[in-house]
Design a protein around this motif. Sequence first.
Motif, PDB file in Angstrom:
ATOM      1  N   VAL A  10       0.849  -1.196   0.000  1.00  0.00           N
ATOM      2  CA  VAL A  10       0.000   0.000   0.000  1.00  0.00           C
ATOM      3  C   VAL A  10       0.891   1.255   0.000  1.00  0.00           C
ATOM      4  N   ARG A  11       0.260   2.368  -0.257  1.00  0.00           N
ATOM      5  CA  ARG A  11       0.944   3.661  -0.204  1.00  0.00           C
ATOM      6  C   ARG A  11       0.036   4.646   0.529  1.00  0.00           C
ATOM      7  N   HIS A  12       0.703   5.644   1.093  1.00  0.00           N
ATOM      8  CA  HIS A  12      -0.044   6.719   1.757  1.00  0.00           C
ATOM      9  C   HIS A  12       0.330   8.044   1.096  1.00  0.00           C
ATOM     10  N   LEU A  13      -0.686   8.805   0.703  1.00  0.00           N
ATOM     11  CA  LEU A  13      -0.460  10.096   0.039  1.00  0.00           C
ATOM     12  C   LEU A  13      -0.933  11.219   0.944  1.00  0.00           C
ATOM     13  N   LEU A  24      -8.276   8.001  -9.319  1.00  0.00           N
ATOM     14  CA  LEU A  24      -9.163   7.166 -10.145  1.00  0.00           C
ATOM     15  C   LEU A  24      -8.865   5.698  -9.861  1.00  0.00           C
ATOM     16  N   ARG A  25      -9.912   4.946  -9.825  1.00  0.00           N
ATOM     17  CA  ARG A  25      -9.764   3.483  -9.695  1.00  0.00           C
ATOM     18  C   ARG A  25     -10.784   2.817 -10.605  1.00  0.00           C
ATOM     19  N   PHE A  40      -3.836   4.141  -0.541  1.00  0.00           N
ATOM     20  CA  PHE A  40      -4.260   3.611  -1.847  1.00  0.00           C
ATOM     21  C   PHE A  40      -3.330   2.462  -2.227  1.00  0.00           C
ATOM     22  N   ARG A  41      -3.820   1.675  -3.164  1.00  0.00           N
ATOM     23  CA  ARG A  41      -3.040   0.559  -3.678  1.00  0.00           C
ATOM     24  C   ARG A  41      -2.412   1.002  -4.990  1.00  0.00           C
ATOM     25  N   PRO A  42      -1.124   0.962  -5.137  1.00  0.00           N
ATOM     26  CA  PRO A  42      -0.464   1.493  -6.324  1.00  0.00           C
ATOM     27  C   PRO A  42      -0.809   0.741  -7.602  1.00  0.00           C
ATOM     28  N   LEU A  43      -1.232  -0.523  -7.492  1.00  0.00           N
ATOM     29  CA  LEU A  43      -1.502  -1.286  -8.697  1.00  0.00           C
ATOM     30  C   LEU A  43      -2.852  -0.954  -9.298  1.00  0.00           C
ATOM     31  N   THR A  44      -3.745  -0.401  -8.492  1.00  0.00           N
ATOM     32  CA  THR A  44      -5.091  -0.130  -9.006  1.00  0.00           C
ATOM     33  C   THR A  44      -5.451   1.348  -9.038  1.00  0.00           C
ATOM     34  N   ALA A  45      -4.593   2.197  -8.514  1.00  0.00           N
ATOM     35  CA  ALA A  45      -4.911   3.629  -8.396  1.00  0.00           C
ATOM     36  C   ALA A  45      -4.225   4.414  -9.525  1.00  0.00           C
ATOM     37  N   ALA A  46      -4.949   5.411 -10.042  1.00  0.00           N
ATOM     38  CA  ALA A  46      -4.403   6.383 -11.012  1.00  0.00           C
ATOM     39  C   ALA A  46      -4.529   7.766 -10.377  1.00  0.00           C
ATOM     40  N   LEU A  47      -3.407   8.416 -10.186  1.00  0.00           N
ATOM     41  CA  LEU A  47      -3.376   9.688  -9.448  1.00  0.00           C
ATOM     42  C   LEU A  47      -3.032  10.851 -10.396  1.00  0.00           C
ATOM     43  N   SER A  48      -3.686  11.963 -10.136  1.00  0.00           N
ATOM     44  CA  SER A  48      -3.387  13.228 -10.838  1.00  0.00           C
ATOM     45  C   SER A  48      -3.292  14.339  -9.793  1.00  0.00           C
ATOM     46  N   GLU A  49      -2.345  15.203  -9.976  1.00  0.00           N
ATOM     47  CA  GLU A  49      -2.120  16.304  -9.012  1.00  0.00           C
ATOM     48  C   GLU A  49      -2.070  17.625  -9.785  1.00  0.00           C
ATOM     49  N   VAL A  50      -3.013  18.501  -9.490  1.00  0.00           N
ATOM     50  CA  VAL A  50      -3.126  19.793 -10.190  1.00  0.00           C
ATOM     51  C   VAL A  50      -2.915  20.912  -9.172  1.00  0.00           C
ATOM     52  N   PRO A  51      -1.914  21.797  -9.376  1.00  0.00           N
ATOM     53  CA  PRO A  51      -1.732  22.921  -8.446  1.00  0.00           C
ATOM     54  C   PRO A  51      -2.860  23.934  -8.623  1.00  0.00           C
ATOM     55  N   VAL A  52      -3.307  24.480  -7.504  1.00  0.00           N
ATOM     56  CA  VAL A  52      -4.410  25.451  -7.549  1.00  0.00           C
ATOM     57  C   VAL A  52      -3.966  26.843  -7.080  1.00  0.00           C
ATOM     58  N   ASP A  53      -2.661  27.023  -6.889  1.00  0.00           N
ATOM     59  CA  ASP A  53      -2.177  28.360  -6.504  1.00  0.00           C
ATOM     60  C   ASP A  53      -2.015  29.233  -7.753  1.00  0.00           C
TER      61      ASP A  53
END
Length: 334
Positions: A10-13, A24-25, A40-53
């Motif tokens: 597992v991973r922790h973000l 997304l899963r 989250f589980r890295p094998l099934t998770a799709a992550l996106s990170e968008v800055p809002v500043d």
Amino acid sequence: MATITRYPGVRHLRSTPTTHVLQLRRGRVRRSGVGLAFWFRPLTAALSEVPVDDRELPLVAHARTADLQDVTAQVTVSYRFEDPDLVAQRLDFSVDPASGRWTGNPLDQVGRLLGELAAGHVMDALAGATLREAVTSGAGPLGRRVTAALVADERVAATGLRVLGARVGSVRADADLERALQTPARETAQAEADRSTYERRALAVERERAIAENELSNRIELASREQQLVAQEGTNARARADEAAAAGLIEARGRAERRHLQATSDAEATRLQGEADGAAERARMAALAEVPQGVLLAAALRELATHLPEIGQVTVTPDLLTGALAALTTRRGE
């Protein structure tokens, strides 16, 4: 960037308050928000990170004016990701589940998009202006025009972006053209400087003339006062001389009167003394007239004897003795 901690299986973000994370899963949105922290589980998770500043994009836009002259504008575009979910769909902000870093360069894509749009609007804004107008009109109007064009651009809104503003630092032309455009202003400034210099010189000359006139007036005034002083001193000297002469005349008159009185007194005294002496002599002579001749002779000899010098010895000659005896005999016969 978000911080991802690795654990077995597992991973922790943990994201920041200025970062919007999208998970997304199986093609569905599992989590979406700012400042999230989750496992989250890295094998099934799709992550996106968008800055809002708020972010800024500096760029250099090249354009051509209405008189076919090339200019360069320094523009800074301020923007933010208004709709992070839409941005994550239009641009690749995916994050590696292992490292937490973007797998691509989404900010470069945003920079190219906004840079091309801003450059195009700068070209459109400067295409209708001459070189002098583009350089001298100021950066403020151009920045407002580019800002309005970017805000109204549909491609920006379709990407999930929001343009906050565009600032134009400067609009520059070729160095030779800028020098040519600066020449009139420099000539005007030089003419103004020359005029100021001439005015300062004229003012200095005027002040020097005023000083010279003041000095001349002072000298004339001093000369006039000196003339008055000399005249007054002459008048005083003449007055002193007149007073001295009058005093001397009075003193001379006084001395003359004193001498006259003294002379008159002496003459009167002499006259009186003469009269007294004459009267006494007359009286004496009258008295002697009645005295016998022998007595008178004896008195005369006695008087003579009182006035004769001292006689040591007397020599009696026969002639003297004979005469004396004859005189004595004659007196006895009478």
